[in-house]
Every structure is written in C-alpha cells, then in structure tokens.
Design an enzyme around this catalytic site. Structure first.
Site, mmCIF file in Angstrom:
data_model
loop_
_atom_site.group_PDB
_atom_site.id
_atom_site.type_symbol
_atom_site.label_atom_id
_atom_site.label_comp_id
_atom_site.label_asym_id
_atom_site.label_seq_id
_atom_site.Cartn_x
_atom_site.Cartn_y
_atom_site.Cartn_z
ATOM 1 N N HIS A 41 -70.603 -66.512 -15.055
ATOM 2 C CA HIS A 41 -70.898 -66.275 -13.639
ATOM 3 C C HIS A 41 -72.336 -65.793 -13.501
ATOM 4 C CE1 HIS A 41 -70.035 -62.306 -15.286
ATOM 5 N NE2 HIS A 41 -70.897 -61.870 -14.387
ATOM 6 N N HIS A 128 -79.445 -64.904 -13.553
ATOM 7 C CA HIS A 128 -79.155 -65.403 -14.900
ATOM 8 C C HIS A 128 -77.653 -65.453 -15.129
ATOM 9 C CE1 HIS A 128 -78.794 -61.050 -15.295
ATOM 10 N NE2 HIS A 128 -77.989 -61.284 -16.309
HETATM 11 P P1 ATP Z 1 -68.814 -55.700 -20.992
HETATM 12 O O1 ATP Z 1 -69.306 -54.568 -20.128
HETATM 13 O O2 ATP Z 1 -67.518 -55.395 -21.675
HETATM 14 O O3 ATP Z 1 -69.870 -56.216 -21.903
HETATM 15 P P2 ATP Z 1 -69.229 -57.355 -18.702
HETATM 16 O O4 ATP Z 1 -70.588 -56.721 -18.647
HETATM 17 O O5 ATP Z 1 -69.126 -58.826 -18.585
HETATM 18 O O6 ATP Z 1 -68.459 -56.923 -20.011
HETATM 19 P P3 ATP Z 1 -68.752 -55.644 -16.511
HETATM 20 O O7 ATP Z 1 -69.472 -54.530 -17.207
HETATM 21 O O8 ATP Z 1 -67.548 -55.304 -15.725
HETATM 22 O O9 ATP Z 1 -68.331 -56.763 -17.534
HETATM 23 O O10 ATP Z 1 -69.820 -56.344 -15.580
HETATM 24 C C1 ATP Z 1 -69.494 -57.341 -14.636
HETATM 25 C C2 ATP Z 1 -70.774 -58.012 -14.192
HETATM 26 O O11 ATP Z 1 -71.626 -57.029 -13.567
HETATM 27 C C3 ATP Z 1 -71.601 -58.577 -15.345
HETATM 28 O O12 ATP Z 1 -72.299 -59.716 -14.865
HETATM 29 C C4 ATP Z 1 -72.574 -57.482 -15.671
HETATM 30 O O13 ATP Z 1 -73.771 -57.981 -16.226
HETATM 31 C C5 ATP Z 1 -72.832 -56.879 -14.299
HETATM 32 N N1 ATP Z 1 -73.119 -55.456 -14.434
HETATM 33 C C6 ATP Z 1 -72.403 -54.556 -15.124
HETATM 34 N N2 ATP Z 1 -72.918 -53.325 -15.044
HETATM 35 C C7 ATP Z 1 -74.018 -53.432 -14.264
HETATM 36 C C8 ATP Z 1 -74.989 -52.514 -13.795
HETATM 37 N N3 ATP Z 1 -74.934 -51.223 -14.085
HETATM 38 N N4 ATP Z 1 -75.973 -52.987 -13.015
HETATM 39 C C9 ATP Z 1 -76.035 -54.293 -12.689
HETATM 40 N N5 ATP Z 1 -75.155 -55.204 -13.098
HETATM 41 C C10 ATP Z 1 -74.151 -54.802 -13.870
#
Ligand code: ATP
Ligand code: MG
Length: 187
Positions: A41, A128
C-alpha cells in the site's frame, strides 16, 4: 483502540509486479522483513491507536477532501531506500505519473486531520510503497547492489479511492484489514 492508517490500495496486477521484485531481492539478501504482498500500500496518513468512535469523523473528513478530486493515474517508478545513503532501514518502490493531485490531496488531508487533533507529519511527504524493513544491516551493501540491478516495470493504475485500514501488529509483520473505502469525486 484500533491502530489505523489511510492509504492507497493497489490492484492485483501491480501487487504481482511488486511481489516479483520483492522475491528477486529476497532471494539474494537476508536480514529484511518483507511486507506481505497482499498488504502492499501507499500510506497517506498514519493515525496510530485511536478509539474506534473517532473513526467516523476521520472518514467524513476524508470524504469531504476526496470529493474535490477526480481519479488520476500513478505509475510505479524505481527502487529506493530510507535513509537515502548509509545503512538502509526501508526498501521501497517510488511513484511517478500524476503526482500533483496526489501531493495536493495529501496536503488537504493533512490539514483536515490536523483540525481533528492529528498533527501533520514533520517530515515531508514522500510517496512510496514499502517492500521491506531492514532488521539486520550487516548485508545492506549487498541489498543496495541488488536493488541497483533491478528495473521496475512502469505498472500503471488509476487511483479512484482511498482505504482506511486497521493494522494488527504481529512478530512476523503487521496484518491489515479494510475499515472503510472512500471514493474520489466521480469515481
Ligand atoms: P511493522 O510496524 O510491524 O513493521 P507496518 O509498519 O507495516 O508493520 P504499521 O506500523 O501499523 O505496520 O504501519 C502501517 C502503515 O503506517 C505503514 O505504511 C507504515 O509505514 C505507516 N506508519 C507507521 N508508523 C508511522 C509513523 N509513526 N509515521 C508515519 N507513518 C507511519
Ligand atoms: Mg510500522
């Protein structure tokens, strides 16, 4: 509470392209936790943990912004890393095509969500699609070298809606589920 974010979902043919690239990288490197292909996504806004009751207001705000946009076309473009130099933490595929409406949409959404108490990101928006996250940087030179050899085919798609996702964190990687889809105007 639900861990929630707003993102562009991708059609199956694009996920297939991304899966193939991911597979080529994964075959020759290690120390990366790869995103599940069904979960590819493009994040527009990460809300973190929110009480479920807050979701309808976020959806309404998104609906108001998105009705001002007509569907537009994005194209996959090239592999990249965060940070740009030094040991990479994130491997991603970038985007080209009609980026102006995408950037404008992100700005307007960011303002709308700020009014609801979700502060804008401090870092500039860099659209991205994350393929993987580096967990062990010992083979990061190899990862950069492999990536430099891969040409991403210019897969196109029409962006006609955004999706609110719930994210459930697991040690093997997050699992996403659809909370709500919001169409662009005339989608
Ligand atoms: P994991 O954290 O286990 O590596 P993930 O990053 O895919 O998995 P989430 O952390 O729930 O899952 O994030 C969901 C989406 O939101 C992802 O696209 C992630 O890059 C983005 N995201 C997560 N944390 C932040 C943040 N603090 N600021 C901006 N974007 C974020
Ligand atoms: Mg994360």
């Amino acid at each position: 509470m639900i861990r929630c974010f707003l993102a562009v979902s991708l059609p199956e043919d694009l996920k297939e392209i991304l899966r193939e690239i991911q597979g080529r990288l994964a075959a020759e490197t290690s120390g990366v936790r790869w995103v599940r292909p069904e979960g590819f996504h493009l994040t527009l806004k990460f809300f973190g943990n929110i009480p479920e009751e807050k979701l309808p207001a976020l959806v309404r705000a998104a609906e108001r912004v998105l009705q001002e946009f007509r569907p537009f076309e994005l194209v996959l473009e090239g592999l990249g890393f965060f940070p740009e130099s030094g040991p990479p933490r994130v491997v991603w595929v970038g985007l080209s095509g009609e980026l102006e409406p995408l950037l404008e949409m992100e700005r307007r959404l960011s303002r709308a969500f700020a009014k609801l108490g979700f502060p804008p990101e401090k870092r500039p928006f860099h659209p991205h699609i994350t393929l993987g996250r580096v967990k062990d940087g010992r083979r990061s030179r190899e990862l950069r070298a492999r990536a430099a050899e891969i040409r991403v085919p210019p897969g196109r798609f029409r962006l006609d809606h955004l999706t609110f996702y719930q994210s459930k964190l697991h040690p093997e990687g997050a699992l996403y589920s659809v909370l709500k889809e919001v169409p662009l105007g005339n989608a």
